[in-house]
Design an enzyme around this catalytic site. Structure first.
Site, short mmCIF file in Angstrom:
data_model
loop_
_atom_site.label_atom_id
_atom_site.label_comp_id
_atom_site.label_asym_id
_atom_site.label_seq_id
_atom_site.Cartn_x
_atom_site.Cartn_y
_atom_site.Cartn_z
N THR A 195 53.40 84.87 -27.24
CA THR A 195 52.47 83.75 -27.42
C THR A 195 53.04 82.60 -26.60
O THR A 195 54.23 82.56 -26.35
CB THR A 195 52.48 83.33 -28.92
OG1 THR A 195 52.05 84.43 -29.71
CG2 THR A 195 51.61 82.13 -29.20
N ASP A 226 48.90 84.49 -36.41
CA ASP A 226 49.10 83.10 -36.83
C ASP A 226 48.57 82.08 -35.81
O ASP A 226 48.22 80.95 -36.18
CB ASP A 226 50.59 82.84 -37.06
CG ASP A 226 51.42 83.12 -35.81
OD1 ASP A 226 51.09 84.08 -35.06
OD2 ASP A 226 52.40 82.39 -35.56
N THR A 246 56.03 81.39 -32.65
CA THR A 246 55.73 82.61 -31.91
C THR A 246 56.44 83.75 -32.64
O THR A 246 57.31 83.52 -33.47
CB THR A 246 56.21 82.54 -30.45
OG1 THR A 246 57.63 82.33 -30.43
CG2 THR A 246 55.55 81.40 -29.69
N1 GLY Z 1 52.31 85.21 -32.90
C1 GLY Z 1 51.24 85.89 -32.30
C2 GLY Z 1 50.63 86.91 -33.12
O1 GLY Z 1 51.28 87.49 -33.99
O2 GLY Z 1 49.46 87.20 -32.91
#
Ligand code: GLY
Length: 347
Positions: A195, A226, A246
């Site tokens: 991310t 998230d 992230t």
């Molecule tokens: N942190 C990115 C996801 O799990 O989609």
């Protein structure tokens, strides 16, 4: 009163993004427009396997993107999730904030909104991400019709050999927990929770943040992590500061990670202490064996990023060895993240 100087903190893949965002701010762009401009460089990068164009697809080979922005001064947010065929989802999230009374648009509705605004549509798969998906499919199971690389090259029994139908003997595949890749390490293996997150403080002392991702690679279609969820993948409170996350989105969602980090800063924690508090909370609440390593620690990574209203910044990862990006009067650079768990020595 002293005018605060511009500060930014980002995930490891945000080095160019913070520089472009800082240039935008210097030329007079509003903070969120500057952040979007910066993150578009990541969304445009075909070699970034966890964001935008070239991001790894879902299990059906379709790229689904999530993004959110949050504006400290108005305490408003805009977000999109499960968007197919539009690469600049951070700009789309900003349009949700600016043009609608809503906070989060998903799937078909988000695409319809993008079409109404004239966002270009395209395939977001690259040769590289398509190959990664095909390799993942081929290695996934010995019980389907896809041949692995070894089988194609005649190095493993074929579809009608005993090993193939006896089930996978690869211990890596018996784990439900994907590999450790996330936005705090350069993507080497084509499997990621990666991310890009960017939190910023402008010269007027106002904070805002942005998160953009293609999410967990090879996810079940419709899975949202998230990143586009306000309070989980990002959160800004103009009185306190901004934070983002992230890594394994499920873990961050379950503790409202970014909101918790900002709340901890409001209660007096330094940004690094706030990030570590959230990670301890995740580690403490992770109970399922399939998610733990041999030492009972989370077998996945999460990294938190936090920026306080006074310009202090900090980042921490669940495990040692990750980096983040900071921008201050000394320029933009990568720095090591604090961490909760040391890497086992001699391994
Ligand atoms: N942190 C990115 C996801 O799990 O989609």
């Amino acid at each position: 009163m002293n005018t605060p100087s511009v500060r930014m903190i980002a995930s490891w893949n945000g080095l160019r993004a913070v520089a472009v965002a800082a240039e935008g701010l210097a030329s007079g762009a509003p903070l969120l427009d500057a952040l979007v401009k910066g993150v578009e460089t990541v969304e445009d990068d075909p070699d970034e396997l966890s964001v935008g164009y070239g991001g790894l697809p879902n299990e059906d080979g379709i790229v689904e993107l999530d993004a959110a922005v949050m504006h400290g001064p108005t305490h408003r947010a805009g977000a999109v999730a499960g968007v197919r065929g539009v690469r600049h989802v951070s700009r789309l999230a900003l349009e949700v904030l600016r043009r609608t009374d809503h906070t989060l648009l998903v799937g078909e509705g988000a695409l319809k909104f993008a079409r109404a605004l004239g966002f270009p549509e395209e395939s977001l798969l690259t040769d590289r991400s398509r190959k990664a998906w095909l390799d993942w499919k081929a290695e996934l199971s010995t019980r389907d019709g896809w041949l692995s690389e070894a089988e194609r090259r005649g190095l493993a029994p074929g579809a009608f050999g005993t090993a193939r139908w006896a089930g996978s003997t690869d211990p890596a595949r018996s784990s439900a927990v994907p590999g450790p890749g996330d936005s705090s390490t350069p993507p080497s293996a084509p499997f990621t929770y990666g991310t890009v997150h960017l939190s910023a403080l402008d010269g007027a002392g106002e904070v805002s943040c942005l998160t953009s991702t293609s999410g967990l690679s090879y996810k079940i279609a419709g899975r949202v992590g998230d990143s586009p969820v306000v309070g989980a993948g990002l959160y800004a409170d103009n009185a306190v500061g901004s934070a983002g996350a992230t890594g394994r989105g499920e873990a961050v969602l379950q503790v409202c990670g970014a909101h918790a980090a900002v709340t901890r800063m409001g209660a007096g924690d330094s940004p690094t202490e706030a990030c570590l508090w959230v990670l301890r909370h995740i580690a403490d609440r992770t109970r399922e064996k399939r998610l733990l390593d041999g030492n009972g620690r989370p077998a996945f990574n999460v990294t938190l990023y936090a920026l306080r209203k006074d310009g202090a910044m900090g980042s921490a990862s669940m495990h040692e060895g990750y980096e983040h990006v900071v921008l201050d009067e000394r320029g933009a650079r990568r720095e090591p993240c604090a961490f909760l768990f040391e890497r086992p020595r001699g391994v």
